[in-house]
Enzyme design. Structure first.
Site, PDB file in Angstrom:
ATOM      1  N   THR A  44       0.847  -1.193   0.000  1.00  0.00           N
ATOM      2  CA  THR A  44       0.000   0.000   0.000  1.00  0.00           C
ATOM      3  C   THR A  44       0.884   1.245   0.000  1.00  0.00           C
ATOM      4  O   THR A  44       2.087   1.149  -0.281  1.00  0.00           O
ATOM      5  CB  THR A  44      -0.991  -0.032   1.188  1.00  0.00           C
ATOM      6  OG1 THR A  44      -1.904   1.063   1.082  1.00  0.00           O
ATOM      7  CG2 THR A  44      -0.275   0.047   2.530  1.00  0.00           C
ATOM      8  N   ASN A  45       0.328   2.408   0.281  1.00  0.00           N
ATOM      9  CA  ASN A  45       1.126   3.642   0.330  1.00  0.00           C
ATOM     10  C   ASN A  45       0.588   4.544   1.438  1.00  0.00           C
ATOM     11  O   ASN A  45      -0.362   4.200   2.124  1.00  0.00           O
ATOM     12  CB  ASN A  45       1.111   4.337  -1.037  1.00  0.00           C
ATOM     13  CG  ASN A  45      -0.290   4.719  -1.462  1.00  0.00           C
ATOM     14  OD1 ASN A  45      -0.955   5.521  -0.814  1.00  0.00           O
ATOM     15  ND2 ASN A  45      -0.768   4.108  -2.552  1.00  0.00           N
TER      16      ASN A  45
END
Ligand code: C5P
Length: 226
Positions: free
Chosen positions: A29-30
């Site tokens: 993810t980020n």
């Protein structure tokens, strides 16, 4: 009044990060907080637009919107956008969509053994570019977060992105260092369109969303006038 152009208009907004599963318990993810997209959903709703917000996992409280769709992966977000894009007049892509996903997520939890591990990733679709490439696209607004040092470099990269993806408008900001953006409550944006631009100085994302909504209303009204 310029915001009147938005009254009753169906607007689709993406926000937040996406989560790309490696196995049932792990993901890529980020650091997107979702704040910009949520603030835009609020500002456009306040202007009278019929907003649908499609959001990846964030820590934000569920917004007071009739149309809120929670998604996990880029492919989920893509499917939910495609299911609604034909009816929308304006599409704002504020999500930080993962560009790649694990090629074959495992059905059961991965067990460690080797010292090193190589991940095989596959490109995700570019949701915004695909929406803008439709035969009758909505008015499209994209974001560009770039690790550049000067505003000239930022303008060049963002303009290239706007032209490549065939967007009506792009909102660009510098990331890295202390230049605002991801995971923060404030940001500065350089907003560019065909034939013009406007710099929105560092301010809260709530204020930025209100200012950006005015720019969108102005450009949208002009795009439908001709
Ligand atoms: O090319 P880049 O990822 O920098 O483009 C950012 C813009 O494109 C953002 O508006 C983002 O929401 C959108 N995007 C998308 N789908 C992707 C990648 C980016 O909609 N797979």
């Amino acid at each position: 009044e310029v915001l009147a152009a938005l009254r009753g208009l169906p607007v689709l907004i993406t926000a937040g990060p996406t989560r790309e599963a490696l196995d049932p318990v792990r993901c890529l993810t980020n650091h997107s907080s979702g704040k910009m997209g949520y603030a835009l959903a609020q500002a456009l709703t306040a202007a009278g637009a019929e907003v649908t917000l499609i959001a990846g996992p964030t820590a934000l409280p569920r917004p007071a919107l009739d149309q809120f769709v929670a998604v996990e992966s880029a492919l989920d977000m893509y499917a939910q956008v495609l299911a609604r894009v034909a009816e929308c007049a304006i599409f704002i892509a504020a999500a930080a969509v993962a560009d790649y996903r694990p090629a074959s997520p495992l059905p059961t939890k991965f067990k460690k053994h080797t010292a090193d591990l190589t991940l095989h990733l596959t490109r995700n679709p570019d949701i915004l570019a695909d929406v803008a490439a439709r035969i009758a696209p909505p008015f499209t607004v994209g974001f560009a977060a770039e690790t550049v040092t000067t505003v000239e470099e930022l303008a060049d990269l963002a303009t290239a992105k706007r032209l490549n993806k065939r967007l009506n408008m792009i909102a660009a900001n510098r990331v890295g260092g202390d230049s605002g953006g991801f995971e923060r409550d404030d940001n500065a944006l350089l907003v560019l369109w065909d034939g013009g631009n406007h710099h929105l100085p560092l301010q809260s994302k709530t204020q930025l969303a209100a200012a950006l909504t005015i720019l969108i209303a102005e450009r949208y009204a002009l795009s439908t006038a001709s």
